[in-house]
Design an enzyme around this catalytic site. Sequence first.
Site, PDB file in Angstrom:
ATOM      1  N   HIS A 129       1.810   4.624  -2.859  1.00  0.00           N
ATOM      2  CA  HIS A 129       2.098   6.083  -2.565  1.00  0.00           C
ATOM      3  C   HIS A 129       3.507   6.632  -3.121  1.00  0.00           C
ATOM      4  O   HIS A 129       3.542   7.441  -3.504  1.00  0.00           O
ATOM      5  CB  HIS A 129       1.881   6.271  -1.135  1.00  0.00           C
ATOM      6  CG  HIS A 129       0.570   6.456  -0.594  1.00  0.00           C
ATOM      7  ND1 HIS A 129      -0.578   7.197  -1.178  1.00  0.00           N
ATOM      8  CD2 HIS A 129      -0.127   5.618   0.370  1.00  0.00           C
ATOM      9  CE1 HIS A 129      -1.468   7.102  -0.563  1.00  0.00           C
ATOM     10  NE2 HIS A 129      -1.411   6.291   0.409  1.00  0.00           N
TER      11      HIS A 129
ATOM     12  N   HIS B 293       1.033  -1.200  -0.021  1.00  0.00           N
ATOM     13  CA  HIS B 293      -0.021   0.134  -0.134  1.00  0.00           C
ATOM     14  C   HIS B 293       0.894   1.071  -0.155  1.00  0.00           C
ATOM     15  O   HIS B 293       0.730   2.014  -0.827  1.00  0.00           O
ATOM     16  CB  HIS B 293      -0.955  -0.169   1.153  1.00  0.00           C
ATOM     17  CG  HIS B 293      -2.013   1.344   1.311  1.00  0.00           C
ATOM     18  ND1 HIS B 293      -3.262   1.210   0.988  1.00  0.00           N
ATOM     19  CD2 HIS B 293      -1.564   2.253   1.959  1.00  0.00           C
ATOM     20  CE1 HIS B 293      -3.615   2.462   0.991  1.00  0.00           C
ATOM     21  NE2 HIS B 293      -2.695   3.013   1.738  1.00  0.00           N
ATOM     22  N   GLU B 294       1.688   1.400   0.882  1.00  0.00           N
ATOM     23  CA  GLU B 294       2.638   2.584   0.988  1.00  0.00           C
ATOM     24  C   GLU B 294       3.440   2.603  -0.272  1.00  0.00           C
ATOM     25  O   GLU B 294       3.943   3.708  -0.432  1.00  0.00           O
ATOM     26  CB  GLU B 294       3.360   2.476   2.291  1.00  0.00           C
ATOM     27  CG  GLU B 294       2.647   2.312   3.522  1.00  0.00           C
ATOM     28  CD  GLU B 294       1.626   3.567   3.733  1.00  0.00           C
ATOM     29  OE1 GLU B 294       1.955   4.662   3.169  1.00  0.00           O
ATOM     30  OE2 GLU B 294       0.598   3.346   4.362  1.00  0.00           O
TER      31      GLU B 294
ATOM     32  N   GLU C 130      -4.321   8.128  -2.975  1.00  0.00           N
ATOM     33  CA  GLU C 130      -4.969   7.029  -2.605  1.00  0.00           C
ATOM     34  C   GLU C 130      -5.464   5.797  -3.594  1.00  0.00           C
ATOM     35  O   GLU C 130      -5.182   4.648  -3.273  1.00  0.00           O
ATOM     36  CB  GLU C 130      -6.239   7.232  -1.582  1.00  0.00           C
ATOM     37  CG  GLU C 130      -6.444   5.959  -0.536  1.00  0.00           C
ATOM     38  CD  GLU C 130      -5.319   6.016   0.423  1.00  0.00           C
ATOM     39  OE1 GLU C 130      -4.651   6.846   0.732  1.00  0.00           O
ATOM     40  OE2 GLU C 130      -5.347   4.923   1.093  1.00  0.00           O
TER      41      GLU C 130
END
EC number: 3.4.17.19
Lengths: 500, 500
Positions: free
Chosen positions: B267, B263-264, B293
């Site tokens: 980003h 997830h990170e 996001e």
Amino acid sequence: MTLEQQFTEHVGKMRAYQEALSLLYWDLRTGAPKKGVDLRSETIGTLSSELFALSTSDSFGELLSSLEAEKDGMDVVLRRSVEEARKEYDLSKKIPPEEYREFIVLQSKAESVWEDAKAASDFSMFEPYLEKLVSTTKKMIGYWGEKNGSAYNTLLDQYEPGMTTEILDEVFGALRGRIIALVQKIADSEQKPETGFLFGHFPKEAQRDFSFQVLEQLGYDFEAGRLDETVHPFMTTINRHDIRVTTKYDEKDFRTAVFGTIHECGHALYEQNLSEKLSGLPVETGSSMGIHESQSLFFENFVGRNDKFWSSNFGLLKEYAAGQFEGVDVADYWRAINESKPSLIRIEADELTYALHIMIRYELEKGLFNGDIAVKDLPQLWNDKYEEYLGVRPSNDAEGVLQDVHWAGASFGYFPSYALGYMYAAQFKNAMLKDLPNYDELLEAGNVAPIREWLTEKVHQHGAVKKPLEILQDATGEGLNAEHLAGYLEEKYSKIYQLN
Amino acid sequence: MTLEQQFTEHVGKMRAYQEALSLLYWDLRTGAPKKGVDLRSETIGTLSSELFALSTSDSFGELLSSLEAEKDGMDVVLRRSVEEARKEYDLSKKIPPEEYREFIVLQSKAESVWEDAKAASDFSMFEPYLEKLVSTTKKMIGYWGEKNGSAYNTLLDQYEPGMTTEILDEVFGALRGRIIALVQKIADSEQKPETGFLFGHFPKEAQRDFSFQVLEQLGYDFEAGRLDETVHPFMTTINRHDIRVTTKYDEKDFRTAVFGTIHECGHALYEQNLSEKLSGLPVETGSSMGIHESQSLFFENFVGRNDKFWSSNFGLLKEYAAGQFEGVDVADYWRAINESKPSLIRIEADELTYALHIMIRYELEKGLFNGDIAVKDLPQLWNDKYEEYLGVRPSNDAEGVLQDVHWAGASFGYFPSYALGYMYAAQFKNAMLKDLPNYDELLEAGNVAPIREWLTEKVHQHGAVKKPLEILQDATGEGLNAEHLAGYLEEKYSKIYQLN
């Protein structure tokens, strides 16, 4: 707001910038990604420049003048804070802001280039940066005005107030003779310690765990600090309650980490034990580089290389070392870690030859600034001096002229403080024995607290409220005296090598 | 200097402060010692306040006006940079500097208190801080002036331009119905995946090593970033070439780290792949929180939870997991990691129920700012809503109202962006399939590059030069449309649970 409140607010703001800058540097050395370094240097340049503007603003100058007019009624902490701020103010005010900014950016880039040059063992990569660092520092000396009659004395005075090449030439001259005589006797001695067992494979993680244990034992407060790994170990104050140390792990020689950690711990204990009364003020720092170094060297040598310290800790070391010291007697271990042998790397040098490493750097710096030495000749001169004083010659730049970070940060005039600190430490030890005649027994019992507390009482708590020679005089009852160090070394090494 | 040069210099200086602040925060979360936190908060307050002064100075306002007069001749990057700077300027200019400073100090302290409160699972510790955060934010809204008819809409607009409760109520309303229907069918299904093998003991070090491998594979550049451990995972831009991610290791559930890291990473890939043309300018950032996001959720769900991604990576995971998945078939593993089960913790929620967690937070925030809800009632209301939407009830504050850091940082209005990002991501995936019909084969071959490059071309490189809906329109040919997400979820979960 009273003048005092205005002062506190202004220096508080400066402290905030200093915290950010310390962290930006710490991060750069502990693991910031490579590609971000150029922008990081810009950032450091910008914030340093802002801090510079704050510390040299006309309004701050006026505030200092107003405070100085009232100094008779001030308590000593505030008065000394104003004095320190004035000293910095006058020092900084003379440099044009843009030149200051460029100088800081240069230092930051140079440190990064130095790391690469050292890794590649290639002085020519670093040479143009060092040229520029020296010439820019000379230009700064031009702005400051020479102090005590020479360019280099101007630099010395910034680290150790009042220090000159005249004093150092004399003290170092006397010390050099006695050290070289000892080194000679040791070379001729047939009673050399066995050291083979020191160089087993000691895994990094185990060294780290042992380092944590030792820090804890010496009284380092982990809730107000942390331990990390860097190429070159250091201590840094992020803020009053965040005092960090770093170390370096060599799996083939655990001594690098153990004694490096204890050394930086000595610095950290100084900063962690400053009096709360100094909170947020310019005197909330060490008294001088030499006094700071006296604390790191005290712990490294008078604690860490003491036989009784190891009576208490050798068992623990064995647990972490996984068999490396099996069958080794603690007395033999102690002789081994105190082996004196002329070597190439300052931070790995033994107690006895350490000061010779400093004297070499001192002589080179003196020559660079007094015009006798050119930057391009440094590698050759460095190697020649090592051969002359220590009888060893570096085979490449990494183990020679590139070994220390100091010049990359334009810290010229700093090195002599290491040797001064060593002399101060020997004087403190001598005085401490009058209050703590059971010094060795304390170490044997693993009880470092009374020793640390003595240093806190005499040295740490005062920060820069007392000047170096005042601390020395109050703690020992005398002035600078190389005799204590020389005598200590002669006694210790006579015992280890059974000299006559 | 031209106007453009003056602008570049000024925003460059602001960037330097931003770098220092980002690092001060990062350090606070990754291991700064506890006792230094109060002074650190002061430092953050001081530097934020200086940055605030820079971004709201009269001279900067005049510079922006001069630039705006010339905007017809500007290239789009500069023009959008000036627009963004103006937006921030107008937003900040309305807040009195001292109040701004106090607000930042409050946030910094509140984050630290939140950590302790969460550890103690005690909302009452955090409650006075949250009260103050809400009331101060309301005061700020008073300074800014309401936008789109309500206090909460003012906040929504800051994260996602043009977003309102009217739009969200409608989109969320439609989505909620379809998700709850699916959740119901799944509850009734007899074809539930076996999941026992997910919860073996997976040592932290092995999880970390696997996380490094996955980041590498997805194209994260470790020379321009690093991975650390924190209580709450995040991505932060230190500078353009230093984009850091953090993760959290749960030895009893490796999914926390693996999907958190991916997830990170999503980003981080956005920030690492911004065009060099945006260098140092205000548009060198994501287009909006929702678009940001969309990138993290794209990687987490459409890559990380895809069956073919695991065809390629399950073998690697097995190597690190030391026996945990022995005898497990990749198809069973894939069904297991996609198990949908109403749960308490947002960041550990599955793809299907995730949006329900967001809707709960959205409804509570809306109530807090429109006056229907009091801070003290949050724990009860939180628990009630979880019971109503998800059929589960937190047994304490740590797994309830204290689970997220956002409110401690006064990030009210941020949560809805997560659900918007999810819808955007589903739309990007749908559009991408037209250019990369072999999407699944690419993942099966471990070749993520074409997928990442598509996102760089359509999304990453543009930074904030394009606005969210412009990016969406250019990349997919349509506007916001929840249908793609709903359809995707129905298809995927029908397959996993063999629904009719």
